[in-house]
Write a protein that holds these residues in place. Structure first.
Motif, PDB file in Angstrom:
ATOM      1  N   ASP A  16       0.847  -1.212   0.000  1.00 33.42           N
ATOM      2  CA  ASP A  16       0.000   0.000   0.000  1.00 33.42           C
ATOM      3  C   ASP A  16       0.878   1.256   0.000  1.00 33.42           C
ATOM      4  OD1 ASP A  16      -2.137  -1.721   0.263  1.00 33.42           O
ATOM      5  OD2 ASP A  16      -2.653  -1.134   2.316  1.00 33.42           O
ATOM      6  N   ALA A  17       1.891   1.253   0.868  1.00 34.01           N
ATOM      7  CA  ALA A  17       2.702   2.460   1.050  1.00 34.01           C
ATOM      8  C   ALA A  17       3.393   2.867  -0.248  1.00 34.01           C
ATOM      9  CB  ALA A  17       3.740   2.237   2.152  1.00 34.01           C
ATOM     10  N   PHE A  18       3.828   1.854  -1.004  1.00 32.84           N
ATOM     11  CA  PHE A  18       4.588   2.181  -2.213  1.00 32.84           C
ATOM     12  C   PHE A  18       3.691   2.302  -3.448  1.00 32.84           C
ATOM     13  CE2 PHE A  18       7.728   0.817   0.770  1.00 32.84           C
ATOM     14  CZ  PHE A  18       8.711   1.766   0.580  1.00 32.84           C
ATOM     15  N   SER A  19       2.373   2.191  -3.230  1.00 31.57           N
ATOM     16  CA  SER A  19       1.448   2.314  -4.354  1.00 31.57           C
ATOM     17  C   SER A  19       0.857   3.705  -4.467  1.00 31.57           C
ATOM     18  CB  SER A  19       0.306   1.285  -4.217  1.00 31.57           C
ATOM     19  OG  SER A  19       0.809  -0.018  -4.274  1.00 31.57           O
ATOM     20  N   GLU A  20       1.220   4.597  -3.599  1.00 29.80           N
ATOM     21  CA  GLU A  20       0.647   5.949  -3.674  1.00 29.80           C
ATOM     22  C   GLU A  20       1.702   7.002  -3.329  1.00 29.80           C
ATOM     23  OE1 GLU A  20       0.261   7.812  -0.793  1.00 29.80           O
ATOM     24  OE2 GLU A  20       0.352   6.347   0.818  1.00 29.80           O
ATOM     25  N   GLY A  21       1.507   8.181  -3.920  1.00 28.28           N
ATOM     26  CA  GLY A  21       2.426   9.280  -3.657  1.00 28.28           C
ATOM     27  C   GLY A  21       1.875  10.290  -2.675  1.00 28.28           C
ATOM     28  N   TYR A  22       0.634  10.076  -2.249  1.00 27.97           N
ATOM     29  CA  TYR A  22      -0.037  11.028  -1.355  1.00 27.97           C
ATOM     30  C   TYR A  22       0.749  11.237  -0.061  1.00 27.97           C
ATOM     31  CZ  TYR A  22      -4.163  12.722   1.340  1.00 27.97           C
ATOM     32  OH  TYR A  22      -5.037  13.434   2.108  1.00 27.97           O
ATOM     33  N   HIS A  23       1.381  10.150   0.438  1.00 23.00           N
ATOM     34  CA  HIS A  23       2.069  10.253   1.731  1.00 23.00           C
ATOM     35  C   HIS A  23       3.341  11.096   1.667  1.00 23.00           C
ATOM     36  CE1 HIS A  23       4.444   6.841   0.101  1.00 23.00           C
ATOM     37  NE2 HIS A  23       5.369   7.193   0.957  1.00 23.00           N
ATOM     38  N   ILE A  24       3.721  11.503   0.470  1.00 21.80           N
ATOM     39  CA  ILE A  24       4.901  12.368   0.362  1.00 21.80           C
ATOM     40  C   ILE A  24       4.706  13.627   1.203  1.00 21.80           C
ATOM     41  CG2 ILE A  24       6.134  13.910  -1.240  1.00 21.80           C
ATOM     42  CD1 ILE A  24       5.851  11.737  -3.349  1.00 21.80           C
ATOM     43  N   ILE A  25       3.474  14.140   1.220  1.00 19.22           N
ATOM     44  CA  ILE A  25       3.251  15.412   1.930  1.00 19.22           C
ATOM     45  C   ILE A  25       3.516  15.276   3.429  1.00 19.22           C
ATOM     46  CG2 ILE A  25       1.616  16.296   0.220  1.00 19.22           C
ATOM     47  CD1 ILE A  25      -0.644  15.562   2.124  1.00 19.22           C
ATOM     48  N   GLY A  26       3.289  14.078   3.983  1.00 15.85           N
ATOM     49  CA  GLY A  26       3.504  13.902   5.413  1.00 15.85           C
ATOM     50  C   GLY A  26       4.836  13.267   5.756  1.00 15.85           C
ATOM     51  N   VAL A  27       5.240  12.287   4.937  1.00 12.13           N
ATOM     52  CA  VAL A  27       6.404  11.463   5.302  1.00 12.13           C
ATOM     53  C   VAL A  27       7.689  11.927   4.615  1.00 12.13           C
ATOM     54  CG1 VAL A  27       7.289   9.091   5.342  1.00 12.13           C
ATOM     55  CG2 VAL A  27       4.863   9.504   5.716  1.00 12.13           C
ATOM     56  N   HIS A  28       7.552  12.408   3.370  1.00 11.52           N
ATOM     57  CA  HIS A  28       8.762  12.808   2.616  1.00 11.52           C
ATOM     58  C   HIS A  28       8.623  14.246   2.104  1.00 11.52           C
ATOM     59  CE1 HIS A  28       9.228   8.455   2.478  1.00 11.52           C
ATOM     60  NE2 HIS A  28       8.191   8.327   1.667  1.00 11.52           N
ATOM     61  N   PRO A  29       8.426  15.221   2.961  1.00 11.72           N
ATOM     62  CA  PRO A  29       8.194  16.582   2.450  1.00 11.72           C
ATOM     63  C   PRO A  29       9.341  17.101   1.586  1.00 11.72           C
ATOM     64  CG  PRO A  29       8.606  16.584   4.831  1.00 11.72           C
ATOM     65  CD  PRO A  29       8.436  15.162   4.427  1.00 11.72           C
ATOM     66  N   GLU A  30      10.533  16.555   1.786  1.00 12.05           N
ATOM     67  CA  GLU A  30      11.674  17.033   0.994  1.00 12.05           C
ATOM     68  C   GLU A  30      11.528  16.685  -0.489  1.00 12.05           C
ATOM     69  OE1 GLU A  30      11.728  14.548   3.109  1.00 12.05           O
ATOM     70  OE2 GLU A  30      12.540  12.842   2.017  1.00 12.05           O
TER      71      GLU A  30
END
Ligand code: FES
Length: 451
Positions: A207-221
């Motif tokens: 699940d985690a690697f199937s979406e880019g949405y979490h970039i805003i929270g987990v990988h802001p850089e």
């Protein structure tokens, strides 16, 4: 869906906004992440009948090289024959079922230590210990039980189901044509090849690697270099598998100047290590557009994105990689490929990172094993010298993952803590997570109908 020419994925695949969301279930019951009963269902209806990646062909370079692959309580020997073909056998002696092998090695034949039956690396029964004690036996009927094994893109695939359809059919033309130009079979693990137990269900990883949405929270850089604007990401659905890509373009930051975009590219090696080798060529190209005072003025049609693409193509061509089958988009964009059930890969020209998640061998659905590998294309002469050996992590939390992966490592295990709560009935997916919804839709189809 119409066939898409290799290399034209971004322009021709479906924008996120045009996906049919009505056909997707966005409420996923959480039971599937921690229930023993659900996992048993998955074991029989998915893992026992699906093609799964079990290694790389270059792990078994010579005739007689073998390794054991285990999924749940099922164990297989994968071995390269004298005819170069890689085969798979059930890891059980045909006399009384003793496990023949453990780990990996090189052998001329397999000898069972119990009563000394011997099997060739082609699986045929060769000897029976003391023939005078055995009586008559049909050797042809007592070879090792073979299971389907095949290779694609340098990966070894195995299917525990002897009646499985061919791998090429299971992958489909779009997957094969889409990935072949990258020459993955010529890539070597460089910098990272690691297996580690995680405290989360294997699907949490997928699940985690199937979406880019979490970039805003987990990988802001990463926000400065991955374009998350609604409608810009593209999605391809190819049978059970899929691909999603957000254009690699340094423009997300509000009022981002050209110099800031250039700096964004300079920062990329922290997440995409091979960009480092492209930077000298990139800087050369950028400097062509600086005036005497050093100010950067890009003419119409030239962007930081096109310069990165051009620098990547020229750098890889100079190294000897044939990139003629790859489009300009593939020079810069990192495509995210998902092969059902447990393989995720980001791939750009010349490099790839693969992430696989396996159910934990101890059967606890709250745990899994992930295997993460960074691949790089190198000229043949340099592959052995730069090859990174597999690290099996025994002390959790000690492996130095690169920043984004460390952030995912922490996040996934935190998510499992929440998913275990009985008061939590389902997760709610949003539009950006369409690939997650599709993964679960494929999974549900398998669970409902094994055929
Ligand atoms: Fe293998 Fe008897 S169980 S020789």
């Amino acid at each position: 869906m119409a066939q898409i020419a290799p290399g034209d994925w971004i322009r021709n695949t479906v924008p996120l906004d045009e996906l049919d969301f009505d056909a997707l279930n966005l409420k996923i019951p959480v039971e599937r992440y921690s229930s023993l009963g659900f996992q048993e269902h998955e074991r029989t209806r998915v893992w026992m009948i699906v093609w799964q990646i079990v290694g790389r062909a270059d792990e078994l370079p010579q005739a007689g090289d073998w390794k054991v692959y285990t999924i749940f309580d099922q164990s297989f020997i994968i071995v390269r024959g004298r005819d170069e073909k890689i085969r798979g056998f059930v890891n059980a002696c045909r006399h009384r079922g003793n496990a023949l092998c453990e780990g990996k090695g090189r052998a001329k034949r397999f000898t069972c230590p119990y009563h000394l039956w011997t099997f060739g690396i082609d699986g045929k029964l060769q000897g029976v210990g003391r023939p005078d004690l055995v009586g008559s036996i049909d050797k042809d009927a007592h070879g090792l039980v073979e299971v389907p094994v095949d290779t694609f893109a340098g990966f070894i695939f195995l299917n525990p189901d002897p009646d499985a359809k061919p791998l090429a059919e299971a992958l489909g033309r779009s997957v094969i044509d889409g990935l072949s130009p990258y020459k993955l079979d010529e890539m070597t693990p460089v910098g990272m090849d690691v297996r580690e137990e995680l405290n989360c269900n294997w699907k949490v990883v997928m699940d985690a690697f199937s979406e880019g949405y979490h970039i805003i929270g987990v990988h802001p850089e990463l926000l400065s270099v991955i374009d998350l604007q609604a409608g810009n990401s593209r999605h391809g659905v190819y049978g059970d598998h899929g691909m999603a890509v957000s254009p690699f373009e340094v423009k997300n930051t509000a009022n981002c100047s050209v110099e800031q975009q250039v700096q964004g590219v300079r920062d990329l090696p922290g997440t995409f290590p091979t960009v480092a080798e492209v930077l000298p060529m990139f800087e050369q190209m950028v400097n062509r557009y600086r005036d005497a005072a050093g100010e950067l003025m890009l003419p119409k049609g030239v962007t930081v994105r096109t310069l990165l693409q051009q620098a990547t193509r020229e750098t890889l061509t100079l190294k000897g990689l044939d990139v003629s089958g790859l489009s300009d988009d593939q020079m810069g964009d990192s495509q995210g490929w998902f092969l059902f059930p447990n393989f995720f890969m980001t791939i750009r020209a010349g490099e790839a990172t693969t992430i696989m998640a396996f159910p934990h061998p101890d059967g606890d659905p709250n745990r899994c094993v992930w295997h993460v590998t960074a691949y790089m294309w190198l000229p043949t002469a340099f592959r052995a010298e730069h090859r990174t050996d597999l690290v099996e992590v025994t002390e959790p939390g000690t492996y130095p993952y690169f920043l984004a992966l460390q952030q995912d490592y922490d996040q996934m295990q935190r998510q499992q803590v929440g998913l275990r709560n009985r008061g939590m009935k389902h997760i709610s997916l949003i539009r950006e997570e369409a690939s997650v919804a599709r993964f679960h839709a494929v999974l549900d189809r398998y669970l409902a109908d094994p055929a």
